[in-house]
Design a protein around this motif. Structure first.
Motif, short mmCIF file in Angstrom:
data_model
loop_
_atom_site.label_atom_id
_atom_site.label_comp_id
_atom_site.label_asym_id
_atom_site.label_seq_id
_atom_site.Cartn_x
_atom_site.Cartn_y
_atom_site.Cartn_z
N ALA A 143 0.82 -1.22 0.00
CA ALA A 143 0.00 0.00 0.00
C ALA A 143 0.85 1.26 0.00
O ALA A 143 1.46 1.59 1.00
N PRO A 144 0.87 1.95 -1.11
CA PRO A 144 1.40 3.31 -1.09
C PRO A 144 0.28 4.25 -0.63
O PRO A 144 -0.83 3.80 -0.36
N SER A 145 0.56 5.52 -0.55
CA SER A 145 -0.49 6.47 -0.18
C SER A 145 -1.55 6.50 -1.29
O SER A 145 -1.24 6.34 -2.47
N ALA A 146 -2.82 6.73 -0.88
CA ALA A 146 -3.95 6.55 -1.81
C ALA A 146 -4.26 7.83 -2.59
O ALA A 146 -5.41 8.19 -2.77
N ASN A 147 -3.22 8.51 -3.06
CA ASN A 147 -3.39 9.73 -3.88
C ASN A 147 -2.90 9.45 -5.29
O ASN A 147 -2.13 8.51 -5.51
N LEU A 148 -3.33 10.30 -6.21
CA LEU A 148 -2.72 10.26 -7.54
C LEU A 148 -1.26 10.68 -7.38
O LEU A 148 -0.94 11.53 -6.56
N SER A 149 -0.38 10.07 -8.16
CA SER A 149 1.05 10.38 -8.08
C SER A 149 1.27 11.89 -8.21
O SER A 149 0.68 12.53 -9.08
N GLY A 150 2.10 12.44 -7.32
CA GLY A 150 2.40 13.87 -7.39
C GLY A 150 1.50 14.75 -6.54
O GLY A 150 1.83 15.88 -6.23
N LYS A 151 0.35 14.22 -6.11
CA LYS A 151 -0.58 14.99 -5.29
C LYS A 151 -0.29 14.76 -3.80
O LYS A 151 0.32 13.75 -3.44
N PRO A 152 -0.75 15.66 -2.94
CA PRO A 152 -0.52 15.44 -1.51
C PRO A 152 -1.19 14.14 -1.04
O PRO A 152 -2.26 13.79 -1.52
N SER A 153 -0.55 13.44 -0.11
CA SER A 153 -1.13 12.21 0.43
C SER A 153 -2.47 12.52 1.09
O SER A 153 -2.63 13.56 1.72
N PRO A 154 -3.47 11.61 0.95
CA PRO A 154 -4.80 11.89 1.51
C PRO A 154 -4.88 11.62 3.01
O PRO A 154 -4.55 10.54 3.47
N THR A 155 -5.37 12.62 3.74
CA THR A 155 -5.54 12.46 5.19
C THR A 155 -7.01 12.36 5.56
O THR A 155 -7.36 12.36 6.74
N ALA A 156 -7.89 12.31 4.56
CA ALA A 156 -9.32 12.13 4.82
C ALA A 156 -9.92 11.39 3.63
O ALA A 156 -9.43 11.49 2.50
N ALA A 157 -11.03 10.65 3.91
CA ALA A 157 -11.66 9.83 2.87
C ALA A 157 -12.08 10.68 1.66
O ALA A 157 -11.99 10.23 0.52
N LYS A 158 -12.50 11.94 1.93
CA LYS A 158 -12.98 12.75 0.79
C LYS A 158 -11.86 13.00 -0.21
O LYS A 158 -12.11 13.14 -1.40
N TYR A 159 -10.62 13.07 0.25
CA TYR A 159 -9.51 13.30 -0.68
C TYR A 159 -9.17 12.02 -1.47
O TYR A 159 -8.77 12.07 -2.62
N VAL A 160 -9.36 10.87 -0.80
CA VAL A 160 -9.19 9.60 -1.52
C VAL A 160 -10.22 9.52 -2.65
O VAL A 160 -9.92 9.15 -3.78
#
Ligand code: AMP
Ligand code: MG
Length: 355
Positions: free
Chosen positions: A149-166
């Motif tokens: 599991a990498p961080s659940a963001n599109l590559s280059g975007k800030p890592s998601p700290t809330a479900a809405k950003y995922v």
């Protein structure tokens, strides 16, 4: 692809209700069958697939738009699982795991044969972590014990700290998103390379150099962490990519408080004359002094936990507010401040102004 959202209400995670257990069982099955599930951890949301299935690793890279030479972290839920995926566990690795697992520490060791090269970005080593989040641990068990599991963001975007950003980044790209509370820390795990005699920190995080040294003695820091040395390849491949970045331009401003405030406000004035939108990440002491369109209060300098927890949310909010030019005060460089400054520097593409 239609993405299924599994919502787990606050309080249901710890108590492991029958309903939560059923949902995690289902999500674990999705992973065992080769699908992808985003889930919360105590650091940031992860994008999980079966770590022992090369096809799952490929799907993760595709969903993130991530270069496939950027290795994934394998998440485990039991100490016994470590022995199966690494060649051998040195004594000092056992001590570190005992001290900090479950928790935000990722260790790198020589991989065993069952870990496919697709998971490790072609490397002979593997990164392993046991997260400290009840939903994550249960999901790992239900998925068969090993989630890459990498961080659940599109590559280059800030890592998601809330479900809405995922959801912003991953809807339609993965099978399931587990939406729940968590991510109390807000920055990715500390990564420490344990393949040599002395541990080397490749990525700073909540577990600091001092904390690691207090358990195993001498600990080094990879020299590429705080500098933008384009001629030197960082040992953690992911660190070479522009990362954690907002859409606009971020600059870190260092100096005495009055110099920093005057400089940033004069820049803001120029931007506003051109009709450009501005943002500032400030410590609570000085936040009220800025004339920016959007001001983010990052708490006090003495307590970097707050700024660490909120940094990626601030960067995502700036994007949502269409802020074009952002300025950040600097946050000291000891303890957790090191991890915070490392991520800020990357988000700013190493643009620092000293005033
Ligand atoms: P993420 O999960 O998005 O935080 O990214 C994981 C990061 O861990 C990668 O970008 C690499 O920098 C680092 N990493 C993972 N595996 C290894 C490894 N075997 N050797 C060195 N660094 C690694
Ligand atoms: Mg990441």
């Amino acid at each position: 692809m239609e993405t299924e959202i599994i919502k787990i209400e606050a309080g249901q995670a710890d108590r492991q209700t029958a309903e939560t257990a059923k949902r995690l069982q289902y999500a674990g099955k999705v992973i065992r069958q080769g699908g992808l599930v985003a889930f919360p951890t105590e650091t940031v949301y992860g994008l999980g697939g079966d770590a022992l299935n090369p096809q799952s690793a490929k799907k993760i890279y595709a969903a993130k738009g991530r270069p496939s030479d950027n290795p994934l972290i394998v998440h485990i839920a039991e100490m016994a699982a470590l022995d199966k995926i690494v060649e051998n566990v040195p004594e000092y690795a056992k001590r570190l795991a005992a001290a900090f697992w479950p928790g935000p520490l990722t260790i790198i060791l020589k991989k065993s044969d069952i870990v496919p090269k697709q998971t490790t970005g072609g490397l002979e080593t593997v990164a392993v972590r046991m997260p400290n989040h009840p939903l994550a641990l249960e999901l790992i068990r239900e998925a068969g014990g090993y989630i890459a599991a990498p961080s659940a963001n599109l590559s280059g975007k800030p890592s998601p700290t809330a479900a809405k950003y995922v959801m912003q980044d991953m809807l339609g790209r993965i099978d399931v998103i587990i939406a729940a509370d968590g991510t109390a820390i807000g920055l990715e795990s500390t990564i420490v390379d344990l393949t040599g005699k002395v541990p080397i920190i490749l990525r700073p995080g909540y577990i600091t150099q001092e904390m690691i040294a207090s358990v195993v003695g001498e600990t080094n820091m990879d020299s590429t962490i705080f500098h933008n040395q384009s001629n030197k390849a960082p040992k953690a491949p992911g660190m070479k990519y522009r990362h954690y970045a907002p859409k606009g331009q971020l600059v870190i401003v260092e100096g005495t408080p009055d110099h920093v405030i005057n400089y940033i406000n004069s820049q803001i004035q120029q931007h506003h004359q051109k009709g450009e939108k501005t943002g500032v990440i400030a410590t609570e002491k000085w936040a009220a002094h800025y004339n920016a369109d959007s001001i983010k209060n990052a708490g006090s300098k003495e307590e970097p936990q707050t700024a660490a927890r909120k940094l990626y949310t601030f960067l995502r909010e700036f994007d949502d507010e269409n802020i074009e030019y952002m300025y950040a005060e600097s946050f000291g460089d000891t303890g957790l401040g090191q991890a915070l400054m490392n991520r800020l520097l990357k988000a700013a593409g190493h643009k620092v102004v000293k005033v």
